[in-house]
Design an enzyme around this catalytic site. Structure first.
Site, PDB file in Angstrom:
ATOM      1  CG  MET A 100      -1.730  -1.319   1.293  1.00 43.78           C
ATOM      2  SD  MET A 100      -2.941  -1.335   2.605  1.00 43.78           S
ATOM      3  CE  MET A 100      -1.902  -1.503   4.032  1.00 43.78           C
ATOM      4  CG  ASP A 101       4.723   3.111  -2.176  1.00 45.88           C
ATOM      5  OD1 ASP A 101       5.544   3.050  -3.105  1.00 45.88           O
ATOM      6  OD2 ASP A 101       4.851   3.909  -1.220  1.00 45.88           O
ATOM      7  N   GLY A 102       2.142   5.068  -1.232  1.00 41.05           N
ATOM      8  CA  GLY A 102       1.684   6.333  -1.813  1.00 41.05           C
ATOM      9  C   GLY A 102       0.753   7.143  -0.940  1.00 41.05           C
TER      10      GLY A 102
ATOM     11  CB  SER B 178      -0.539   1.471  -5.084  1.00 34.57           C
ATOM     12  OG  SER B 178      -0.037   1.653  -3.782  1.00 34.57           O
TER      13      SER B 178
END
Lengths: 330, 253
Positions: free
Chosen positions: A104-106, A275
């Site tokens: 779950m990047d960003g 992501s």
């Protein structure tokens, strides 16, 4: 989770109300003639899954005007839900993944992009996670793993780490408070990682959720927190060595290490989605992803949506026979 | 009872027709996906030829110093065509890459390493020279297979087991914790494994997957899918390396 509870009226309740007249729904007899004809004509298409029948009847109830108190928004959500279910029905004509993993990047970049205050990105990320879990559950994907917090993330600013820990505690506790939802959907939750690195409150809450959901078996959610793949490998080696020493055996085999990996409670992931367009794994599931398809949509995690999941699954279906052949070769 | 049988048969037929219809829709969606991928493939092909011909300014110079170690993963079917691998390694030599690890799951390229070393100019085997002794105008090659992945960790684990068994016997007096990442790292070196983490991993195969590349070395490696080795293009290679040099990692912080 809250949003899902308000809208997810059980299809069986609606069907029962139509037949018996109990509850707040009208009966079949009370519908006007056009609506009765509509129900009868839609019956064959819903025959394969009675839950669809409940959804259709509920839709008709809302569109009949008697549910206008529920609002146009509920109506639109039901339409969206029905079309999503139809899309998933089409997708299930091909092979579907058993295990999906998400990095779950960003979240921070999202908050900066929208001019939000620090921490709001993570909250928006949590909402995106709940939507994704709902889609995965509706599609019938049994295992979902998420990279919630890396051991490397402890090196962030103390205020940020503390606010992440507070958010995690709040969300883990909400799983406990609404325990019935977790049980209703049959989600078994595992927290994977070096839990000893977490503060006592978060660790205790995580252990309580694992215990409370231990009997569930429909869907499994693995939350990787205080996790690194290299740490997982070292811990598995350590457990294997200690076991062998206790039994006075002087040789470790691959099966010993595999059994002692924390992620051994789930099969290997079929698809890993990161992501925000970054192409690295950042020390996540390195041991388990030898046969996994890696997917890196450009969307930041809070912007991730159904279209990204569907695109990943369509690509998985195209590559499925190749990956199955690869698994047999090893 | 008599009424139910035709009803069941009818609903079963309706169900079958419904499934047939859904199957048609599914196939149609996949045809659309294939067409989209073909169109984007054509754009990539044109772009890669433009890059090869030097028509796109930004790819004309690459800061190759940022790329300390490159790894290439080759699908097992592609690995049988060693000439393509040799051609790729020659391109990498031209670009100025100093260290390349070539991986295929079954070790076919390991078996052909002598031929590859002979055919790629100024190439040396990494294990012989060591990582710090590579001369500026040569390229150090490393040949990796699945045996360097999980089996290597098992061998290293057995070394740690021996250390652990010694440490729990009172006559030795050792009480240190032998289970840390640096201990396992060192044990992997002892069993002959290179533990250097590649900066960039190029995957030549049908699917973007690291195909079992040694897990211990993949922590922060950028993984890029290059498509089939048979249809590899110099322009795409330049583009992937150039894109890597623009990446900024924060390593979780």
């Amino acid at each position: 989770m809250c949003r899902r509870e308000n809208n997810d009226l059980s299809g069986n309740d609606v069907v029962q109300s139509f037949i018996t007249g109990s509850g707040s729904f009208p009966t079949f007899a009370s519908l006007n003639s056009q609506l009765r004809i509509l129900v009868l004509s839609l019956l064959p298409s819903t025959i394969s899954d009675p839950k669809n029948l409940g959804t259709v009847l509920h839709f008709i109830y809302l569109s009949s005007g008697e549910g206008m108190g529920g609002g146009i928004r509920q109506l639109l959500e039901q339409v969206h839900r029905l079309s999503r279910r139809s899309l998933f029905r089409v997708l299930s004509m091909g092979p579907l993944p058993t295990h999906l993993a998400f990095i779950m990047d960003g979240n921070r970049r999202y908050a900066k992009k929208r001019g939000l205050e620090d921490g709001s990105g993570h909250k928006a990320g949590f909402s995106a996670l709940m939507s994704m879990l709902q889609y995965c559950y509706e599609l019938g994907i049994k295992y979902v793993t998420v990279y919630a917090f890396s051991i490397d993330n402890f090196r962030r600013k103390p205020e940020e780490v503390q606010s992440l820990m507070d958010l995690m505690l709040e969300k883990i506790k909400s799983l406990l408070d609404k325990e019935s939802i977790v049980h209703e959907y049959g989600i078994r939750v595992y927290f994977i990682g070096n839990l000893g690195l977490l503060n006592d409150q978060v660790r205790a809450a995580a252990e309580e959720v694992m215990k409370a959901t231990a009997k569930n078996s429909r869907v499994v959610l693995l939350v990787c927190v205080a996790y690194n793949s290299t740490d997982e490998i070292v811990q598995a080696v350590k457990r294997s060595c200690v076991e062998k020493a206790d039994r006075d055996v002087e040789r470790i085999q691959l099966v010993d290490i595999e059994e002692n990996m924390q992620m051994s409670v789930a099969p290997e992931p079929d698809i890993l989605i990161r992501s925000s367009g970054e192409t690295r794994l950042s020390n996540f599931l390195l041991w388990q992803t030898g046969n996994s398809q890696l997917f890196s949509p450009d969307a930041l995690w809070p912007e991730i949506g159904l279209r990204h999941l569907v695109w990943a699954i369509l690509n998985f279906q195209r590559s499925h026979s190749y990956l199955e052949k690869k698994k047999k070769q090893l | 009872m008599d009424f139910n049988d035709p009803m069941l048969a009818l609903s079963s037929s309706i169900g079958q027709i419904g499934d047939f219809g859904l199957d048609l829709v599914w196939r149609f969606i996949h045809i659309v996906v294939t067409l989209c991928l073909i169109v984007s493939g054509i754009f990539e092909l044109v772009e890669s030829y433009a890059i090869s011909l030097g028509l796109i300014q930004k790819y004309s110079s690459i800061d190759i110093e940022k790329l300390k170690c490159l790894a290439v993963v080759v699908d097992i079917e592609a690995a049988r065509d060693v000439s393509k691998v040799i051609e790729l390694l020659r391109w990498l030599t031209t670009i100025g890459v100093k260290q390349v690890g070539v991986f295929d799951s079954q070790g076919l390229l390991k078996k052909s390493k002598d031929m590859i070393l002979e055919m790629v100019p100024r190439s040396v085997l990494l294990q012989e020279t060591g990582e710090n002794n590579i001369s500026p105008d040569s390229i150090a090659l490393e040949f990796i297979s699945s045996f360097d992945n999980k089996e290597a960790v098992v061998k290293a684990a057995n070394i740690l087991l021996q250390k652990y068994l010694k440490s729990i016997h009172p006559e030795n007096g050792e009480g240190e914790n032998v289970f840390t990442e640096s201990h396992l790292n060192e044990a992997l070196r002892v069993v002959g494994e290179c533990v250097h983490v590649p900066d960039l991993l190029l995957v030549y195969g049908p699917v973007r997957s690291h195909l079992g590349f040694p897990a211990w070395r993949l922590r922060y490696t950028e993984i890029v899918h290059m498509g089939s080795l048979k249809y590899m293009r110099y322009g795409s290679l330049l583009k992937a390396i150039h894109k890597f040099t623009g990446v900024r990692q924060n390593y979780g912080v």
